[in-house]
Design a protein around this motif. Structure first.
Motif, mmCIF file in Angstrom:
data_model
loop_
_atom_site.group_PDB
_atom_site.id
_atom_site.type_symbol
_atom_site.label_atom_id
_atom_site.label_comp_id
_atom_site.label_asym_id
_atom_site.label_seq_id
_atom_site.Cartn_x
_atom_site.Cartn_y
_atom_site.Cartn_z
ATOM 1 N N LEU A 305 0.817 -1.349 0.013
ATOM 2 C CA LEU A 305 0.126 0.036 0.092
ATOM 3 C C LEU A 305 0.687 1.392 0.065
ATOM 4 N N ILE A 306 1.951 1.362 0.906
ATOM 5 C CA ILE A 306 2.746 2.458 0.865
ATOM 6 C C ILE A 306 3.377 2.700 -0.584
ATOM 7 N N LEU A 307 3.764 1.765 -1.183
ATOM 8 C CA LEU A 307 4.360 1.894 -2.591
ATOM 9 C C LEU A 307 3.249 2.484 -3.755
ATOM 10 N N VAL A 308 1.935 2.230 -3.622
ATOM 11 C CA VAL A 308 1.227 2.896 -4.533
ATOM 12 C C VAL A 308 0.344 3.970 -4.115
ATOM 13 N N ILE A 309 0.449 4.105 -2.986
ATOM 14 C CA ILE A 309 -0.303 5.520 -2.378
ATOM 15 C C ILE A 309 -0.369 6.734 -3.067
ATOM 16 N N PRO A 310 1.002 7.231 -3.618
ATOM 17 C CA PRO A 310 0.829 8.456 -4.247
ATOM 18 C C PRO A 310 -0.135 8.579 -5.317
ATOM 19 N N ILE A 328 2.286 11.121 3.967
ATOM 20 C CA ILE A 328 1.046 9.975 4.147
ATOM 21 C C ILE A 328 2.001 8.794 4.583
ATOM 22 N N PRO A 329 3.329 8.630 4.166
ATOM 23 C CA PRO A 329 3.987 7.292 4.662
ATOM 24 C C PRO A 329 4.115 7.257 6.182
ATOM 25 N N PHE A 330 4.268 8.380 6.686
ATOM 26 C CA PHE A 330 4.621 8.286 8.244
ATOM 27 C C PHE A 330 3.302 7.991 8.876
ATOM 28 N N THR A 427 10.719 0.225 3.329
ATOM 29 C CA THR A 427 9.707 0.408 2.128
ATOM 30 C C THR A 427 9.499 2.143 1.965
ATOM 31 N N ILE A 428 9.474 2.587 3.302
ATOM 32 C CA ILE A 428 9.194 4.107 3.300
ATOM 33 C C ILE A 428 10.453 4.809 2.582
ATOM 34 N N LEU A 434 12.050 6.663 -4.674
ATOM 35 C CA LEU A 434 11.335 6.383 -6.128
ATOM 36 C C LEU A 434 9.991 7.151 -6.187
ATOM 37 N N LEU A 435 9.993 8.203 -5.600
ATOM 38 C CA LEU A 435 8.599 8.568 -5.661
ATOM 39 C C LEU A 435 7.964 9.195 -7.066
#
Length: 464
Positions: A305-310, A328-330, A427-428, A434-435
């Motif tokens: 989820l963290i990786l696809v959230i943007p 959002i990652p934090f 991952t964060i 890789l944003l």
């Protein structure tokens, strides 16, 4: 034992489905609400939700949280009578609290920046929410997930539908439409829950049962208020320090953290009854194996989820909300630590050491307030998210120490948590590096998904 292990998975899937249609429905409606309402409106909604969260703890005095313990101690034949008996506590506490709220409504209105009438109406919503939660707690321990999710789905779907209708008919103060929608839904579903409680349990008032409930629940009042303050103080301090708009952006971002919250809450609904019953049978080895698998599988979900959230945020909102992408990652990390802390806390609940739960959570609350004072003036929304992550990690540490070394007997060691925490933190770090490379992040998320399915099928096939 294989069937017992598989039941928690099947029940967990039912609870996940229920959570999707309850908490998840709010997320699905996000693209509509975010385009109909401004960040300022979300700020007011966040303030109302904070008020509701606090007052719901007081109405009923957290007696709903004792139902699982009562099932073990009183037996399944008396749980209906227990539920209706403790509901009287909710009614009596409601009369006291709404009277005090009416006297203090102007001061509360000033602090939360809401209409005095909405402040009072919020107390009414908390009573009906308590009744629904009480009935659902009974259905959960009775292994009746269908009945449980019927109430949660009804509550959320009616609330979202009415909220949308009211918003569309308002030219200004659109947050009022949303609030009135969820208020009306809570009253309707709560009235039905009240009827079910009295029909199934008869008109019972048992002083001994109520004494039992209050003995367990009273420390939980402090625990839950501290938990709410820890979870909501970020929004409220942003509201007071940075203004309604910044608080609204944080509230909007919390909708994505709610994805993680909804998932672990759903699985916990199935896990707790199973956990209590296995511990009561002294089946600790099986509990240990299941807990480690549960933790691993959930960690994979959070990392993906963290990786696809943007991209999800961009799809679900307009450009005025995209600022939250950098924080959002934090927020997700803090919610993940909240998931991890449920492991030692579930053991504290089972051991009936609720006073330790309250003490640990109150300490974490104080730490969170302190970190917010330090971080918000420097970094704004990101500072609030960082403060949340740090305080929930400390919450995990505190409750682990309590469960393992003070109460003793907790089935997990801290090294069981460490690899999962490291994976989420890595991952964060990759998220920020890789944003701008969306395709690589999504490829990694797909890899996590494949591993999740492979691990799940392997476990089901083995029956371990």
């Amino acid at each position: 034992m294989k069937n017992k292990n598989l039941f928690v998975i099947k029940a967990g899937m039912l609870y996940v489905i229920g959570s999707f249609f309850s908490q998840g429905l709010r997320f699905v409606m996000l693209p509509i609400f975010s385009r109909l309402m401004s960040p300022e409106a979300y700020g007011y909604i966040g303030a109302y939700e904070t008020w509701i969260s606090v007052i719901t703890v007081l109405v009923g005095l957290q007696t709903g949280a004792t139902v699982a313990n009562a099932y073990i101690d009183y037996g399944k034949k008396k749980i209906d009578a227990y539920t209706v008996s403790v509901s009287w506590i909710g009614g009596i506490s409601f009369v006291v609290i709404i009277s005090l709220t009416a006297l203090l409504r102007d001061a509360l209105s000033s602090f939360f920046k809401l209409s005095p009438y909405i402040i009072v109406f919020g107390v009414c919503q908390s009573l009906f929410s308590y009744l629904t939660l009480l009935l659902c707690a009974k259905y959960r321990i009775q292994d009746k997930p269908i009945r449980y999710i019927a109430y949660t789905i009804s509550n959320s779907s009616i609330g979202m539908f009415l909220g949308l209708i009211f918003i569309l008919h308002m030219d200004s103060q659109k947050h009022m439409g949303y609030i009135l929608g969820i208020l009306t839904a809570a009253i309707v579903v709560g009235c039905i829950a009240l009827l079910r409680i009295f029909i199934e349990g008869k008109l019972v008032f048992n002083a001994e049962m109520n004494k039992y409930a209050l003995k367990l629940s009273t420390p939980l009042i402090f625990h839950n208020i501290a938990s709410i303050v820890s979870g909501r103080v970020n929004q409220m301090m942003l509201l007071q320090i940075a203004g309604v708009s910044e608080s609204g952006l944080y509230t909007f971002g919390n909708n994505f953290a709610y994805i993680v919250n909804a998932l672990y809450t759903a699985f916990n609904q199935a896990y707790i009854p199973w956990y209590y019953k296995r511990l009561s049978e002294d089946d600790r080895e099986n509990v240990r194996k299941a807990s480690k698998l549960y933790m691993k599988m959930f960690t994979i979900i959070v990392c993906a989820l963290i990786l696809v959230i943007p991209e999800i945020i961009k799809i679900m909102s307009g450009a005025k909300y995209h600022k939250i992408i950098f924080s959002i990652p934090f927020m997700l990390c803090g919610t993940y630590f909240s998931f991890l802390y449920t492991f030692p806390v579930n053991y504290e609940f089972y051991s009936k050491k609720t006073q330790f739960i309250a003490a640990g959570t109150c300490f974490s609350m104080v730490m969170n307030i302190g970190f917010n004072f330090l971080c918000i003036p420097r970094w704004g929304i990101r500072g609030a998210a960082i403060a949340f992550s740090i305080s929930t990690f400390l919450l995990l540490l505190i409750h682990f120490v309590i469960a393992k070394f003070i109460i003793k007997g907790f089935e997990l060691d801290f090294y069981n948590f460490v690899p999962h925490i490291i994976l989420v933190l890595l991952t964060i770090a990759l998220y920020y590096v890789l944003l701008s490379v969306w395709w690589f992040r999504w490829g990694m998320a797909v890899a996590f998904g494949i591993y999740f399915l492979f691990s799940g099928f392997r476990y089901i096939k083995s029956g371990d």
